[in-house]
Design a protein around this motif. Structure first.
Motif, PDB file in Angstrom:
ATOM      1  N   PRO A  85      -8.278  -7.925   3.857  1.00 49.03           N
ATOM      2  CA  PRO A  85      -7.804  -6.358   3.447  1.00 49.03           C
ATOM      3  C   PRO A  85      -7.329  -6.865   2.369  1.00 49.03           C
ATOM      4  N   PHE A 133     -11.644  -3.413  10.499  1.00 51.81           N
ATOM      5  CA  PHE A 133     -10.790  -2.858   9.833  1.00 51.81           C
ATOM      6  C   PHE A 133     -10.313  -2.249  10.636  1.00 51.81           C
ATOM      7  N   LEU A 136      -7.558  -5.024  11.582  1.00 52.83           N
ATOM      8  CA  LEU A 136      -6.497  -5.360  10.179  1.00 52.83           C
ATOM      9  C   LEU A 136      -5.478  -3.947   9.782  1.00 52.83           C
ATOM     10  N   ARG A 142      -5.196   1.200   8.175  1.00 58.16           N
ATOM     11  CA  ARG A 142      -5.919   0.573   7.546  1.00 58.16           C
ATOM     12  C   ARG A 142      -6.599   0.518   6.477  1.00 58.16           C
ATOM     13  N   PRO A 143      -6.865  -0.421   6.198  1.00 56.66           N
ATOM     14  CA  PRO A 143      -7.091  -0.984   5.007  1.00 56.66           C
ATOM     15  C   PRO A 143      -8.437  -0.313   3.995  1.00 56.66           C
ATOM     16  N   ALA A 146     -11.869  -4.112   2.019  1.00 51.78           N
ATOM     17  CA  ALA A 146     -11.533  -6.166   2.868  1.00 51.78           C
ATOM     18  C   ALA A 146     -12.761  -6.297   1.776  1.00 51.78           C
TER      19      ALA A 146
END
Length: 211
Positions: A85, A133, A136, A142-143, A146
């Motif tokens: 990420p 996501f 991660l 959340r990012p 990625a």
């Protein structure tokens, strides 16, 4: 060209290189694999830090550090695919811009205290959303992006470099061998910003802005 450069003896071919270094042992060549083993998955789950090497279409290189809590740095999608990420940073996106023109990447995953490392070479693509996501997220965030890596080769590297550098021996650490991060920023990047402001920016509250 400096006088020192004139005195250098350069190697210009692989045959000359091999004559100097010798041939690699068969064990070193045969350890490359094209898919993750169970211990590789365990390593990725335990690693909180990795280095990502990329190059643009012209060969200009970049190496970027990536760090996260163990288990959030790299997600195994399947036996030949992992995802790393993106987290908030300086938004230069040097490595990501390289990937857009040249997908080849090299990764080294580190576990603190361990001299051996896990190396993965592959081809990367940038993904701006996917169901994985959610896995991660850190602190509920959340990012936005990625890096998905399709693995070409994976293998474990020995600990010689870490033993030579004594990297994990605290008594060898030279934290004060060079100026602090605020002083470096003052000298090279932000000469017009008061040092006190830079020290506050890079102070204890800096860790509150990681995600």
């Amino acid at each position: 060209m400096t006088a020192e450069a004139h005195e250098q003896t350069e190697i210009t071919g692989e045959a000359e290189l091999r004559e100097l270094l010798g041939e690699p042992a068969r064990r070193a060549l045969d350890k490359e694999r094209s898919a993750l083993a169970d211990v590789d998955r365990e390593w990725l789950a335990a690693a909180p830090f990795c280095l990502v090497a990329t190059a643009d279409a012209n060969g200009a290189c970049d190496v970027s550090p990536k760090g996260d809590p163990a288990g959030k740095l790299a997600l195994v999608l399947d036996g030949t695919t992992i995802a790393i990420p993106d987290r908030p940073g300086n938004r230069r996106a040097d490595g990501y811009r390289n990937i857009l023109s040249n997908p080849h990447v090299g990764l080294i995953f580190l576990i603190p205290g361990r001299g051996d490392t896990l190396r993965i070479n592959g081809r990367a693509r940038l993904v701006k959303d996917a169901p994985f996501f959610d896995g991660l997220a850190v602190g509920g965030r959340r990012p936005k992006l990625a890096m998905v890596v399709d693995i070409d080769t994976v293998f474990h590297h020995c600990s010689k470099a870490f033993l030579r550098s004594e990297l994990w021996r605290p008594e060898t650490w030279g934290r004060d061998a060079v100026p602090s991060r605020p002083r470096i920023a003052k000298r090279l990047e932000s000469p017009d910003v008061p040092l006190e402001a830079l020290e506050e920016y890079y102070g204890p509250s800096y860790a509150d802005r990681l995600y």
